[in-house]
Design an enzyme around this catalytic site. Structure first.
Site, PDB file in Angstrom:
ATOM      1  N   LYS A 141      -9.837  -7.203  13.361  1.00  0.00           N
ATOM      2  CA  LYS A 141     -10.330  -7.943  12.197  1.00  0.00           C
ATOM      3  C   LYS A 141      -9.962  -9.423  12.286  1.00  0.00           C
ATOM      4  CE  LYS A 141     -10.372  -4.014   9.051  1.00  0.00           C
ATOM      5  NZ  LYS A 141      -9.614  -3.024   9.851  1.00  0.00           N
ATOM      6  N   ASN A 179      -5.140  -5.222  -1.814  1.00  0.00           N
ATOM      7  CA  ASN A 179      -5.822  -5.191  -0.513  1.00  0.00           C
ATOM      8  C   ASN A 179      -7.202  -4.573  -0.740  1.00  0.00           C
ATOM      9  OD1 ASN A 179      -3.381  -6.047   0.482  1.00  0.00           O
ATOM     10  ND2 ASN A 179      -2.829  -4.091   1.438  1.00  0.00           N
ATOM     11  N   GLU A 213       0.807  -1.221   0.000  1.00  0.00           N
ATOM     12  CA  GLU A 213       0.000   0.000   0.000  1.00  0.00           C
ATOM     13  C   GLU A 213       0.839   1.270   0.000  1.00  0.00           C
ATOM     14  OE1 GLU A 213      -3.064   0.106   2.947  1.00  0.00           O
ATOM     15  OE2 GLU A 213      -4.145  -1.484   1.934  1.00  0.00           O
ATOM     16  N   TYR A 234     -14.783  -0.920   4.537  1.00  0.00           N
ATOM     17  CA  TYR A 234     -14.551   0.519   4.448  1.00  0.00           C
ATOM     18  C   TYR A 234     -15.413   1.165   3.350  1.00  0.00           C
ATOM     19  CZ  TYR A 234     -10.397  -0.222   7.328  1.00  0.00           C
ATOM     20  OH  TYR A 234      -9.548  -0.570   8.349  1.00  0.00           O
TER      21      TYR A 234
HETATM   22  C1  ADA Z   1      -4.422  -2.146   5.112  1.00  0.00           C
HETATM   23  C2  ADA Z   1      -3.058  -2.493   5.715  1.00  0.00           C
HETATM   24  C3  ADA Z   1      -3.174  -3.389   6.905  1.00  0.00           C
HETATM   25  C4  ADA Z   1      -4.322  -2.951   7.810  1.00  0.00           C
HETATM   26  C5  ADA Z   1      -5.609  -3.010   7.043  1.00  0.00           C
HETATM   27  C6  ADA Z   1      -6.797  -2.581   7.915  1.00  0.00           C
HETATM   28  O1  ADA Z   1      -4.744  -3.026   4.105  1.00  0.00           O
HETATM   29  O2  ADA Z   1      -2.209  -3.113   4.779  1.00  0.00           O
HETATM   30  O3  ADA Z   1      -1.934  -3.323   7.586  1.00  0.00           O
HETATM   31  O4  ADA Z   1      -4.121  -1.645   8.234  1.00  0.00           O
HETATM   32  O5  ADA Z   1      -5.514  -2.093   5.967  1.00  0.00           O
HETATM   33  O6  ADA Z   1      -7.068  -3.294   8.884  1.00  0.00           O
HETATM   34  O7  ADA Z   1      -7.390  -1.548   7.581  1.00  0.00           O
END
Ligand code: ADA
Length: 675
Positions: free
Chosen positions: A558, A457, A402, A463
């Site tokens: 998560k 991702n 990212e 989101y």
């Molecule tokens: C992003 C990132 C992860 C984590 C994830 C999230 O994809 O690479 O490290 O932050 O989002 O939980 O939002």
């Protein structure tokens, strides 16, 4: 022979900045390694002073928002120089990891300085050691923000400390190299020949040996039986050892060989190094996905962070193996070890239990404007590869994660990726490179044209967008870019055991929505074998000190399993139903223990074709379905017992019928994301 002595007991930890490395200071506390000073504040959500930069504007001049102690502290320990049989030996201090940068001193003399919080490094301290009295080892460790050390900013806690341990290594004057990026001093590349035999190509790197020395190589199979042996002069130590009828390594059959290199003078072994290897071959096809040993193997797995409740990242080998076993029970065949180099213990567990691994460096979120930062990327990638070259589980090296989240798609960023790609190709042509794009990475970005494979991702259904958007996005991307091997390096949503709803919805943080989301996604991927990988974000809840969501500050929730590894959420079981062939049945909603309404929905996961549901001993219904069985039942007043039977397996649940469900089940929107 070499002596490896762990130096993990009886350190003095001094939580003060500037100290004299040549004198044990007053104060401090006695600690054992592994140790982190952020074991609690790294994920307890208590915000201390906030240094608050505006990183979203790329202003990283100050330390990112600090809700945990980021400091520069000291560890002290005395040690005796081991008596060696031969007088000209060498003494090294080996630090298995120091978050995030560290300097090593012996008897007040600076032996080395290292930047990067996730790799091993060594210092030759021979010249600083006393023969006849105790030595003083002082290590300054800092997780203070530096503009030239990655990770710059990310959604996980950058724990500080000596969190994997320290060793003292003594070797004779003639020994296998210890100076090259913390590597083992030997390099073994197994490959499969046309006739199915294996070839072990071995190179060793020897210091301090003359023509009287030879290198004796042996390959032993998993039963300890010698499968091959060969000798070479140190001046030309490379060798290819054939192993006919070799057994291949795979997640289903993780067969391991032991390769030993012995440095021999006359009839004496002066030094010896052993590495474990596995024989396998693999490839990726844009249309057919990932293949291992000539067979299609869509990589279906999870991502995993290396921290636990109130231990931080100071984990034991048992902790790492426990994590791997929980993931094996899920039925995953792959793990993305985000976002940094993990412990040898965990890569070992992946080799033994059988997971295909995506390993990566913490080039994440934003490219630092400090030109020295790229040097840090290069050194971290070199260490990752040199130190982990032998793990058969590792098939992918990840370049970045990212980087367009907070940065701009620019020529320097592309150039840095090209240099990383060239570096990986030169260090290890046997593996594939990959990277994780942030969801809105433009499809025409040059970042698509650098690595061997790629992944996105995506958080459609958390989101942004809906969970139903995932399949169509993948199909459209695949159609528009038929030449790209595309995977999903992250997907997931928050699930907190307190929150429940009869009508789960996006962003309600409920366990029930998380389960629905994963029911949808696991099916999306099961129908698309050409998606070469998919990784649930995340296997375990983890420390993210800057977060404050879902009424749980300091953590990212998560996980399919809680941060203490004690509770598997309902979402864990839909993966077990899809990925683990062992007969299972799971009644969801046990934590949704008090239910109002005339009827209530009971979701059951099973890999069996039929499920019978009983309420208080009465058969309610027999359903045939594929993995997800949805019943509607009318609970009786008071406590109710449910039982789900599927073939020879069963599960039970106890639910109470109430007039009004507890307020705590519902997290009001205004309380969901704060900070
Ligand atoms: C992003 C990132 C992860 C984590 C994830 C999230 O994809 O690479 O490290 O932050 O989002 O939980 O939002």
């Amino acid at each position: 022979m070499r002596i490896i002595r762990p130096l993990n007991e009886n350190w003095l930890f001094v939580k003060k900045q500037d100290q004299d490395p040549s004198v044990i200071p007053e104060g401090g506390v006695r600690v054992d390694l592994p140790h982190t000073w952020n074991a609690v504040d790294g994920h307890d959500g208590i915000v201390t002073e906030v240094a608050g930069p505006d990183w979203a504007k790329g202003d990283l001049s100050k330390a990112p928002e600090d809700s945990y102690d980021r400091g520069s502290y000291w560890y002290y320990k005395t040690f005796e120089t081991p008596k060696q049989p031969l007088k000209d030996g060498k003494v090294y201090v080996e630090v298995l990891a120091a978050g995030q940068q560290a300097a090593v001193y012996v008897n007040g003399q600076k032996a080395c300085y290292h930047e990067g919080g996730y790799s091993a490094f060594r210092a030759d301290v021979t010249a600083f050691c006393y023969e006849d009295r105790e030595n003083l080892l002082a290590i300054n460790v800092s997780n203070v923000y530096l503009t030239n050390v990655y990770p710059q900013f990310a959604d996980f806690t950058f724990y500080g400390g000596l969190y994997r341990g320290v060793n003292l290594i003594c070797v004779p004057d003639a020994h296998f190299d210890l100076d090259y990026y913390g590597g083992p001093g030997v390099m073994v590349t197994p490959s499969v020949e046309e006739d199915g035999s294996a070839m072990f190509e071995i190179e060793s790197f020897v210091k301090g040996a003359d023509e009287n020395f030879t290198v004796l190589y042996t390959v032993k199979d998993a039963e300890g039986k010698e499968a091959a042996r060969g000798t070479r002069p140190v001046t030309d130590s490379g060798i290819c050892l054939p192993v006919p009828d070799a057994k291949l390594w795979s997640p289903q059959s993780p067969y391991l060989y032991m390769v030993t290199a012995a440095l021999v003078r006359r009839n004496e072994v002066r030094d010896e190094v052993t590495v474990r290897c596995g024989v396998r071959y693999f490839s990726c096809d844009p249309d057919k996905g990932f293949f291992l040993n000539g067979r299609s193997l869509p990589l279906r797995g999870v991502s995993r962070h290396q921290d636990r409740l109130y231990k931080g990242n100071a984990l034991t080998r048992e902790d790492h193996y426990e994590d791997a076993k929980i993931i094996k029970e899920l039925g995953a065949n792959s793990i993305r070890l985000a976002h940094y180099q993990h412990s040898q213990d965990f890569y070992d567990a992946c080799d033994e239990l059988g997971f295909v691994v995506w390993a990566e460096i913490p080039f994440i979120t934003i490219m630092s404007q400090d030109p020295k930062a790229h040097e840090n990327c290069i050194s971290q990638m070199t260490e990752l590869i040199v130190q982990n070259y032998h793990h058969p589980s590792i098939c992918f090296w990840g370049l970045s994660n990212e980087v367009l989240l907070a940065g701009k798609d620019n020529e320097q960023l592309v150039q840095n990726h090209r240099e990383l790609q060239a570096l990986v190709r030169s260090l290890d042509p046997s593996r594939l490179t990959t990277l994780a794009h942030v969801s809105n990475t433009p499809e025409d970005s040059e970042l698509h044209d650098i690595t061997d494979v790629e992944a996105y991702n995506h958080y459609f259904g958390w989101y942004v967008g809906t969970m139903e958007d995932n399949g169509p996005w993948l199909d459209a991307y695949h159609e528009n870019h038929p030449d790209r091997c595309v995977g999903v390096s992250e997907y997931g949503c928050e699930g907190i055991l307190t929150y429940h709803s009869a009508k789960p919805e996006k962003q309600d943080y409920s366990e029930d929505y998380q389960a629905l989301y994963h029911e949808c996604l696991v099916k999306v991927f099961s129908e698309r074998p050409w998606v070469w990988c998919s990784y649930v974000w995340n296997m375990f809840d983890f420390g993210a000190a800057a977060r404050n969501e879902g009424g749980v500050a300091g953590r990212n929730n998560k996980g399919l399993v809680t941060i203490d590894r004690k509770i598997k959420k309902d979402s864990y079981y839909i993966y077990k139903a899809y990925w683990n062939p062992e007969p299972m049945v799971h009644i969801c909603g046990k934590n949704y223990a008090q239910r109002a309404g005339e009827t209530t929905e009971i979701r059951v996961y099973s890999n069996q074709p039929e499920v019978s549901l009983y309420l208080n001993g009465e058969l309610q219904e027999v359903k045939a379905a594929d993995k997800v069985f949805v019943f509607t039942v009318a609970l009786q007043e008071g406590m109710n017992t449910l039982c789900a039977r599927a073939g020879d397996v069963l599960d039970t649940a106890v639910l109470e019928k109430v007039d009004k469900e507890p307020d705590i089940y519902y997290l009001p929107p205004e309380k969901r994301r704060r900070g």
